[in-house]
Design a protein around this motif. Structure first.
Motif, PDB file in Angstrom:
ATOM      1  N   SER A   1      -2.872  42.125   1.955  1.00  0.00           N
ATOM      2  CA  SER A   1      -4.040  41.262   2.173  1.00  0.00           C
ATOM      3  C   SER A   1      -4.566  41.276   3.605  1.00  0.00           C
ATOM      4  CB  SER A   1      -3.694  39.819   1.777  1.00  0.00           C
ATOM      5  OG  SER A   1      -2.621  39.342   2.571  1.00  0.00           O
ATOM      6  N   VAL A   2      -3.717  41.646   4.567  1.00  0.00           N
ATOM      7  CA  VAL A   2      -4.144  41.590   5.972  1.00  0.00           C
ATOM      8  C   VAL A   2      -4.154  42.980   6.604  1.00  0.00           C
ATOM      9  CG1 VAL A   2      -3.669  40.623   8.251  1.00  0.00           C
ATOM     10  CG2 VAL A   2      -3.286  39.230   6.209  1.00  0.00           C
ATOM     11  N   LEU A   3      -2.990  43.622   6.653  1.00  0.00           N
ATOM     12  CA  LEU A   3      -2.879  44.881   7.395  1.00  0.00           C
ATOM     13  C   LEU A   3      -3.682  46.003   6.742  1.00  0.00           C
ATOM     14  CD1 LEU A   3       0.919  44.795   8.309  1.00  0.00           C
ATOM     15  CD2 LEU A   3      -1.041  44.104   9.703  1.00  0.00           C
ATOM     16  N   ALA A   4      -3.706  46.047   5.419  1.00  0.00           N
ATOM     17  CA  ALA A   4      -4.440  47.123   4.746  1.00  0.00           C
ATOM     18  C   ALA A   4      -5.946  46.986   4.916  1.00  0.00           C
ATOM     19  CB  ALA A   4      -4.084  47.136   3.261  1.00  0.00           C
ATOM     20  N   ARG A   5      -6.424  45.792   5.223  1.00  0.00           N
ATOM     21  CA  ARG A   5      -7.860  45.571   5.371  1.00  0.00           C
ATOM     22  C   ARG A   5      -8.342  45.745   6.805  1.00  0.00           C
ATOM     23  NH1 ARG A   5      -9.536  40.704   1.186  1.00  0.00           N
ATOM     24  NH2 ARG A   5      -8.351  41.524  -0.605  1.00  0.00           N
ATOM     25  N   LEU A   6      -7.448  46.087   7.715  1.00  0.00           N
ATOM     26  CA  LEU A   6      -7.864  46.335   9.098  1.00  0.00           C
ATOM     27  C   LEU A   6      -8.536  47.697   9.256  1.00  0.00           C
ATOM     28  CD1 LEU A   6      -4.755  44.969  11.043  1.00  0.00           C
ATOM     29  CD2 LEU A   6      -6.936  43.823  10.617  1.00  0.00           C
ATOM     30  N   HIS A   7      -8.291  48.586   8.281  1.00  0.00           N
ATOM     31  CA  HIS A   7      -8.891  49.921   8.287  1.00  0.00           C
ATOM     32  C   HIS A   7      -8.593  50.655   9.600  1.00  0.00           C
ATOM     33  CE1 HIS A   7     -10.899  48.999   4.532  1.00  0.00           C
ATOM     34  NE2 HIS A   7     -11.421  47.904   5.065  1.00  0.00           N
ATOM     35  N   LEU A   8      -7.319  50.651   9.962  1.00  0.00           N
ATOM     36  CA  LEU A   8      -6.900  51.361  11.162  1.00  0.00           C
ATOM     37  C   LEU A   8      -6.881  52.863  10.882  1.00  0.00           C
ATOM     38  CD1 LEU A   8      -3.935  49.063  12.248  1.00  0.00           C
ATOM     39  CD2 LEU A   8      -6.242  49.127  13.220  1.00  0.00           C
ATOM     40  N   PRO A   9      -7.093  53.673  11.904  1.00  0.00           N
ATOM     41  CA  PRO A   9      -7.068  55.128  11.678  1.00  0.00           C
ATOM     42  C   PRO A   9      -5.674  55.607  11.296  1.00  0.00           C
ATOM     43  CG  PRO A   9      -7.232  54.628  14.023  1.00  0.00           C
ATOM     44  CD  PRO A   9      -7.425  53.329  13.297  1.00  0.00           C
ATOM     45  N   GLY A  10      -5.632  56.491  10.334  1.00  0.00           N
ATOM     46  CA  GLY A  10      -4.351  57.041   9.919  1.00  0.00           C
ATOM     47  C   GLY A  10      -3.656  56.162   8.897  1.00  0.00           C
ATOM     48  N   ALA A  11      -2.371  55.906   9.130  1.00  0.00           N
ATOM     49  CA  ALA A  11      -1.548  55.154   8.193  1.00  0.00           C
ATOM     50  C   ALA A  11      -1.783  53.656   8.326  1.00  0.00           C
ATOM     51  CB  ALA A  11      -0.080  55.479   8.425  1.00  0.00           C
ATOM     52  N   VAL A  12      -1.253  52.933   7.367  1.00  0.00           N
ATOM     53  CA  VAL A  12      -1.279  51.466   7.380  1.00  0.00           C
ATOM     54  C   VAL A  12       0.052  50.970   7.946  1.00  0.00           C
ATOM     55  CG1 VAL A  12      -1.458  49.389   5.962  1.00  0.00           C
ATOM     56  CG2 VAL A  12      -2.821  51.404   5.400  1.00  0.00           C
ATOM     57  N   PRO A  13       0.032  49.998   8.846  1.00  0.00           N
ATOM     58  CA  PRO A  13       1.307  49.449   9.338  1.00  0.00           C
ATOM     59  C   PRO A  13       2.185  48.990   8.182  1.00  0.00           C
ATOM     60  CG  PRO A  13      -0.528  48.630  10.653  1.00  0.00           C
ATOM     61  CD  PRO A  13      -1.127  49.374   9.505  1.00  0.00           C
ATOM     62  N   ASP A  14       3.415  49.479   8.162  1.00  0.00           N
ATOM     63  CA  ASP A  14       4.307  49.254   7.017  1.00  0.00           C
ATOM     64  C   ASP A  14       5.210  48.059   7.312  1.00  0.00           C
ATOM     65  OD1 ASP A  14       5.718  49.449   4.695  1.00  0.00           O
ATOM     66  OD2 ASP A  14       5.964  51.618   4.787  1.00  0.00           O
ATOM     67  N   LEU A  15       4.701  46.877   7.039  1.00  0.00           N
ATOM     68  CA  LEU A  15       5.493  45.665   7.241  1.00  0.00           C
ATOM     69  C   LEU A  15       6.649  45.585   6.249  1.00  0.00           C
ATOM     70  CD1 LEU A  15       5.653  43.026   8.882  1.00  0.00           C
ATOM     71  CD2 LEU A  15       4.174  41.964   7.172  1.00  0.00           C
ATOM     72  N   LEU A  16       6.457  46.123   5.067  1.00  0.00           N
ATOM     73  CA  LEU A  16       7.513  46.119   4.058  1.00  0.00           C
ATOM     74  C   LEU A  16       8.693  46.978   4.510  1.00  0.00           C
ATOM     75  CD1 LEU A  16       8.207  45.059   1.218  1.00  0.00           C
ATOM     76  CD2 LEU A  16       7.228  47.163   0.296  1.00  0.00           C
ATOM     77  N   LEU A  17       8.412  48.107   5.111  1.00  0.00           N
ATOM     78  CA  LEU A  17       9.474  48.973   5.619  1.00  0.00           C
ATOM     79  C   LEU A  17      10.274  48.269   6.708  1.00  0.00           C
ATOM     80  CD1 LEU A  17      10.908  51.719   6.004  1.00  0.00           C
ATOM     81  CD2 LEU A  17       9.051  52.348   7.560  1.00  0.00           C
ATOM     82  N   LEU A  18       9.602  47.597   7.624  1.00  0.00           N
ATOM     83  CA  LEU A  18      10.304  46.895   8.696  1.00  0.00           C
ATOM     84  C   LEU A  18      11.186  45.774   8.155  1.00  0.00           C
ATOM     85  CD1 LEU A  18       7.426  46.700  11.335  1.00  0.00           C
ATOM     86  CD2 LEU A  18       9.301  48.347  11.209  1.00  0.00           C
ATOM     87  N   THR A  19      10.725  45.106   7.107  1.00  0.00           N
ATOM     88  CA  THR A  19      11.541  44.055   6.492  1.00  0.00           C
ATOM     89  C   THR A  19      12.799  44.643   5.862  1.00  0.00           C
ATOM     90  OG1 THR A  19       9.540  42.777   6.044  1.00  0.00           O
ATOM     91  CG2 THR A  19      11.527  42.174   4.830  1.00  0.00           C
ATOM     92  N   VAL A  20      12.647  45.760   5.180  1.00  0.00           N
ATOM     93  CA  VAL A  20      13.809  46.419   4.580  1.00  0.00           C
ATOM     94  C   VAL A  20      14.776  46.889   5.664  1.00  0.00           C
ATOM     95  CG1 VAL A  20      14.544  48.439   3.250  1.00  0.00           C
ATOM     96  CG2 VAL A  20      12.567  47.094   2.504  1.00  0.00           C
ATOM     97  N   LEU A  21      14.265  47.386   6.768  1.00  0.00           N
ATOM     98  CA  LEU A  21      15.128  47.835   7.860  1.00  0.00           C
ATOM     99  C   LEU A  21      15.919  46.674   8.457  1.00  0.00           C
ATOM    100  CD1 LEU A  21      12.830  50.382   9.768  1.00  0.00           C
ATOM    101  CD2 LEU A  21      14.676  50.853   8.151  1.00  0.00           C
ATOM    102  N   GLY A  22      15.249  45.540   8.666  1.00  0.00           N
ATOM    103  CA  GLY A  22      15.963  44.384   9.206  1.00  0.00           C
ATOM    104  C   GLY A  22      17.068  43.891   8.295  1.00  0.00           C
ATOM    105  N   LEU A  23      16.812  43.872   6.990  1.00  0.00           N
ATOM    106  CA  LEU A  23      17.833  43.445   6.041  1.00  0.00           C
ATOM    107  C   LEU A  23      18.950  44.478   5.928  1.00  0.00           C
ATOM    108  CD1 LEU A  23      15.514  42.008   3.246  1.00  0.00           C
ATOM    109  CD2 LEU A  23      16.915  40.707   4.859  1.00  0.00           C
ATOM    110  N   ALA A  24      18.606  45.763   5.993  1.00  0.00           N
ATOM    111  CA  ALA A  24      19.628  46.808   5.907  1.00  0.00           C
ATOM    112  C   ALA A  24      20.541  46.792   7.126  1.00  0.00           C
ATOM    113  CB  ALA A  24      18.967  48.174   5.763  1.00  0.00           C
ATOM    114  N   LEU A  25      19.990  46.522   8.305  1.00  0.00           N
ATOM    115  CA  LEU A  25      20.810  46.454   9.507  1.00  0.00           C
ATOM    116  C   LEU A  25      21.732  45.240   9.503  1.00  0.00           C
ATOM    117  CD1 LEU A  25      18.210  47.499  12.235  1.00  0.00           C
ATOM    118  CD2 LEU A  25      20.186  48.812  11.449  1.00  0.00           C
ATOM    119  N   THR A  26      21.443  44.261   8.667  1.00  0.00           N
ATOM    120  CA  THR A  26      22.286  43.064   8.582  1.00  0.00           C
ATOM    121  C   THR A  26      23.273  43.153   7.437  1.00  0.00           C
ATOM    122  OG1 THR A  26      20.429  41.758   9.439  1.00  0.00           O
ATOM    123  CG2 THR A  26      22.257  40.552   8.446  1.00  0.00           C
TER     124      THR A  26
END
Length: 238
Positions: A22-47
Motif C-alpha cells: 500500500s505504501v512502498l509499491a506506490r512510490l514508483h521508485l526506479p528499479g526494484a521495490v523496497p522489500d520490507l517483507l524480506l527485511l522482516t523475514v531476515l530479522g526473524l531468521a536472525l533471532t
C-alpha cells in the motif's frame, strides 16, 4: 515453532506486506521495490535460527504470492524466501545477541542480491517473465540499495520485538540450575540428617563406650546399615 513465535511472526509479516503493497509499491521508485517483507523475514531468521527462518520465509512468500496485486506464479516468491530465510538463520549467533551491526548489514546485502537472482532464476525456469522488462543489473543494484537504507530501521526493531516476546533462555537455565541445586541440596540435607556426610555413612552414636569402636559400616538391603568386622559390646544393646 512455539505459539508466541507463530503469533508474532504472523503479525509482523502481515504488517510488512500491507505496508509494502500500500505504501512502498506506490512510490514508483526506479528499479526494484523496497522489500520490507524480506527485511522482516531476515530479522526473524536472525533471532529464531535457520528452521524458523525457513518456515517464516516460506509462508511469508506464499502470502505475497497470493496477495493482490501479485502478477507472478504462485509459489515463486515462497521458494525464494524459504531459501533466503534458511540461509539467513545460519548466521544467527550462538549467544543470540549480535555484537556489531556489520553482520546484519552483510546478511541484508547478500539476501537482497540472492533474492533478486533467485527470483529471476525461478521465473526463467517456470516461464514466468513478469518483471523481465527491467534489467537484472539494475534490479540487483536498486534492490540492494533500498534494502540497505531500510535495514537499520526494520531489522533491529524486528529482532528486538522477537527477543521481547521470546522466553529468555538464560533465565530459564538459571531457574533450572537453581531448582537442580535446591534438589541436590535437599538430598544433602536429608543425608546429613540421616547420618550420611559426603557419601560416607556415619552411624549415630549413643554416647556409650564401645559402641563405635571397631565397627565397619556396610550398606545393606534398602540402604540400611549393617555392621561387620568388630565386636559390639553387649552393654551397648538394649
Amino acid at each position: 515453532m512455539r505459539p508466541n513465535r507463530i503469533v508474532l511472526s504472523t503479525v509482523l509479516v502481515v504488517i510488512a506486506l500491507v505496508a509494502q503493497v500500500s505504501v512502498l509499491a506506490r512510490l514508483h521508485l526506479p528499479g526494484a521495490v523496497p522489500d520490507l517483507l524480506l527485511l522482516t523475514v531476515l530479522g526473524l531468521a536472525l533471532t529464531y535460527g535457520h528452521v524458523g527462518g525457513c518456515l517464516i520465509g516460506f509462508f511469508a512468500g506464499l502470502l505475497a504470492d497470493v496477495a493482490p496485486p501479485a502478477d507472478h506464479a504462485v509459489g515463486r516468491y515462497a521458494l525464494v524466501l524459504c531459501v533466503i530465510g534458511y540461509a539467513a538463520g545460519l548466521a544467527k549467533p550462538d549467544s543470540g545477541q549480535l555484537r556489531t551491526a556489520a553482520g546484519p548489514m552483510m546478511v541484508v546485502i547478500a539476501a537482497a542480491i540472492g533474492t533478486t537472482l533467485l527470483y529471476a532464476g525461478v521465473g526463467s525456469l517456470v516461464g514466468d517473465t513478469a518483471g523481465a522488462h527491467v534489467g537484472l543489473v539494475k534490479l540487483v543494484f536498486t534492490a540492494t540499495l533500498y534494502d540497505l537504507l531500510l535495514a537499520p530501521f526494520v531489522v533491529p526493531l524486528v529482532m528486538a520485538l522477537a527477543r521481547r516476546f521470546e522466553r529468555d533462555p538464560l533465565a530459564e537455565d538459571s531457574a533450572g540450575s537453581g531448582y537442580g541445586g535446591g534438589f541436590g541440596g535437599g538430598r544433602s540435607n536429608r543425608g546429613s540428617r540421616s547420618g550420611r556426610s559426603g557419601g560416607v555413612f556415619r552411624p549415630r552414636g549413643r554416647g556409650r563406650a564401645g559402641v563405635g569402636a571397631g565397627i565397619t559400616p556396610q550398606r545393606g538391603l534398602f540402604g540400611r546399615a549393617r555392621f561387620s568386622g568388630g565386636n559390639m559390646a553387649r552393654g551397648a544393646r538394649r
